[in-house]
Design a protein around this motif. Sequence first.
Motif, PDB file in Angstrom:
ATOM      1  N   UNK A   1      39.972  31.212  36.040  1.00  0.00           N
ATOM      2  CA  UNK A   1      38.804  31.236  35.174  1.00  0.00           C
ATOM      3  C   UNK A   1      38.531  29.832  34.659  1.00  0.00           C
ATOM      4  N   UNK A   2      37.267  29.529  34.541  1.00  0.00           N
ATOM      5  CA  UNK A   2      36.893  28.239  33.958  1.00  0.00           C
ATOM      6  C   UNK A   2      36.389  28.469  32.546  1.00  0.00           C
ATOM      7  N   UNK A   3      36.427  27.423  31.757  1.00  0.00           N
ATOM      8  CA  UNK A   3      36.067  27.524  30.351  1.00  0.00           C
ATOM      9  C   UNK A   3      34.606  27.134  30.162  1.00  0.00           C
ATOM     10  N   UNK A   4      33.859  27.978  29.436  1.00  0.00           N
ATOM     11  CA  UNK A   4      32.445  27.711  29.173  1.00  0.00           C
ATOM     12  C   UNK A   4      32.243  27.167  27.780  1.00  0.00           C
ATOM     13  N   UNK A   5      33.267  26.648  27.188  1.00  0.00           N
ATOM     14  CA  UNK A   5      33.153  26.191  25.805  1.00  0.00           C
ATOM     15  C   UNK A   5      33.433  27.341  24.868  1.00  0.00           C
ATOM     16  N   UNK A   6      33.754  27.035  23.649  1.00  0.00           N
ATOM     17  CA  UNK A   6      34.059  28.034  22.637  1.00  0.00           C
ATOM     18  C   UNK A   6      35.209  28.953  23.056  1.00  0.00           C
ATOM     19  N   UNK A   7      36.038  28.511  24.020  1.00  0.00           N
ATOM     20  CA  UNK A   7      37.180  29.292  24.441  1.00  0.00           C
ATOM     21  C   UNK A   7      36.848  30.515  25.274  1.00  0.00           C
ATOM     22  N   UNK A   8      35.631  30.618  25.779  1.00  0.00           N
ATOM     23  CA  UNK A   8      35.225  31.763  26.592  1.00  0.00           C
ATOM     24  C   UNK A   8      35.431  31.406  28.057  1.00  0.00           C
ATOM     25  N   UNK A   9      36.140  32.279  28.764  1.00  0.00           N
ATOM     26  CA  UNK A   9      36.395  32.054  30.184  1.00  0.00           C
ATOM     27  C   UNK A   9      35.293  32.671  31.039  1.00  0.00           C
ATOM     28  N   UNK A  10      34.904  31.926  32.050  1.00  0.00           N
ATOM     29  CA  UNK A  10      33.938  32.409  33.029  1.00  0.00           C
ATOM     30  C   UNK A  10      34.741  32.932  34.214  1.00  0.00           C
ATOM     31  N   UNK A  11      34.503  34.154  34.647  1.00  0.00           N
ATOM     32  CA  UNK A  11      35.238  34.670  35.808  1.00  0.00           C
ATOM     33  C   UNK A  11      35.054  33.754  37.026  1.00  0.00           C
ATOM     34  N   UNK A  12      36.160  33.388  37.664  1.00  0.00           N
ATOM     35  CA  UNK A  12      36.130  32.462  38.802  1.00  0.00           C
ATOM     36  C   UNK A  12      35.213  32.954  39.914  1.00  0.00           C
ATOM     37  N   UNK A  13      35.214  34.231  40.170  1.00  0.00           N
ATOM     38  CA  UNK A  13      34.425  34.716  41.302  1.00  0.00           C
ATOM     39  C   UNK A  13      32.923  34.630  41.047  1.00  0.00           C
ATOM     40  N   UNK A  14      32.500  34.346  39.809  1.00  0.00           N
ATOM     41  CA  UNK A  14      31.076  34.191  39.539  1.00  0.00           C
ATOM     42  C   UNK A  14      30.504  33.019  40.337  1.00  0.00           C
ATOM     43  N   UNK A  15      31.215  31.913  40.391  1.00  0.00           N
ATOM     44  CA  UNK A  15      30.716  30.753  41.127  1.00  0.00           C
ATOM     45  C   UNK A  15      30.573  31.063  42.611  1.00  0.00           C
ATOM     46  N   UNK A  16      31.522  31.798  43.175  1.00  0.00           N
ATOM     47  CA  UNK A  16      31.420  32.208  44.576  1.00  0.00           C
ATOM     48  C   UNK A  16      30.258  33.149  44.808  1.00  0.00           C
ATOM     49  N   UNK A  17      30.074  34.083  43.885  1.00  0.00           N
ATOM     50  CA  UNK A  17      28.931  34.995  43.986  1.00  0.00           C
ATOM     51  C   UNK A  17      27.620  34.228  43.936  1.00  0.00           C
ATOM     52  N   UNK A  18      27.534  33.274  43.026  1.00  0.00           N
ATOM     53  CA  UNK A  18      26.312  32.492  42.899  1.00  0.00           C
ATOM     54  C   UNK A  18      26.036  31.669  44.152  1.00  0.00           C
ATOM     55  N   UNK A  19      27.081  31.139  44.753  1.00  0.00           N
ATOM     56  CA  UNK A  19      26.906  30.358  45.977  1.00  0.00           C
ATOM     57  C   UNK A  19      26.370  31.250  47.098  1.00  0.00           C
ATOM     58  N   UNK A  20      26.957  32.438  47.249  1.00  0.00           N
ATOM     59  CA  UNK A  20      26.477  33.373  48.259  1.00  0.00           C
ATOM     60  C   UNK A  20      25.070  33.850  47.977  1.00  0.00           C
ATOM     61  N   UNK A  21      24.769  34.083  46.708  1.00  0.00           N
ATOM     62  CA  UNK A  21      23.444  34.544  46.301  1.00  0.00           C
ATOM     63  C   UNK A  21      22.402  33.460  46.573  1.00  0.00           C
ATOM     64  N   UNK A  22      22.757  32.225  46.269  1.00  0.00           N
ATOM     65  CA  UNK A  22      21.858  31.101  46.532  1.00  0.00           C
ATOM     66  C   UNK A  22      21.505  31.034  48.024  1.00  0.00           C
TER      67      UNK A  22
END
Length: 96
Positions: A1-22
């Motif tokens: 997971x990556x950090x989006x600031x304020x200590x909130x983690x972004x699910x790692x697979x979101x970036x992969x999903x976005x790449x495929x969606x793009x």
Amino acid sequence: MSDAGDGVDIPEHLLGLLQGFELALETAGENFWARRIGEIRAAIAVGDPYAVQRLFTSFGGSGSLNDLQLEGDVRRMSSEIYLIAKETWHQIRHAN
């Protein structure tokens, strides 16, 4: 997971999903949305919490991602991205 600031983690697979969606949007000729998703993905990757907001709000209103005629796997990908963006943006907003 990556950090989006304020200590909130972004699910790692979101970036992969976005790449495929793009790529799927580009293949479908939805160049505006493909570029926008690419910009949002890059901003999320460097930890910009407001990129999650931009992603979430891209699904609502006239001319939004919800208005696209997506089918099959692309529609499922879109739905999954929306749910992750909604939950993550909710966490970011309530982290303060």
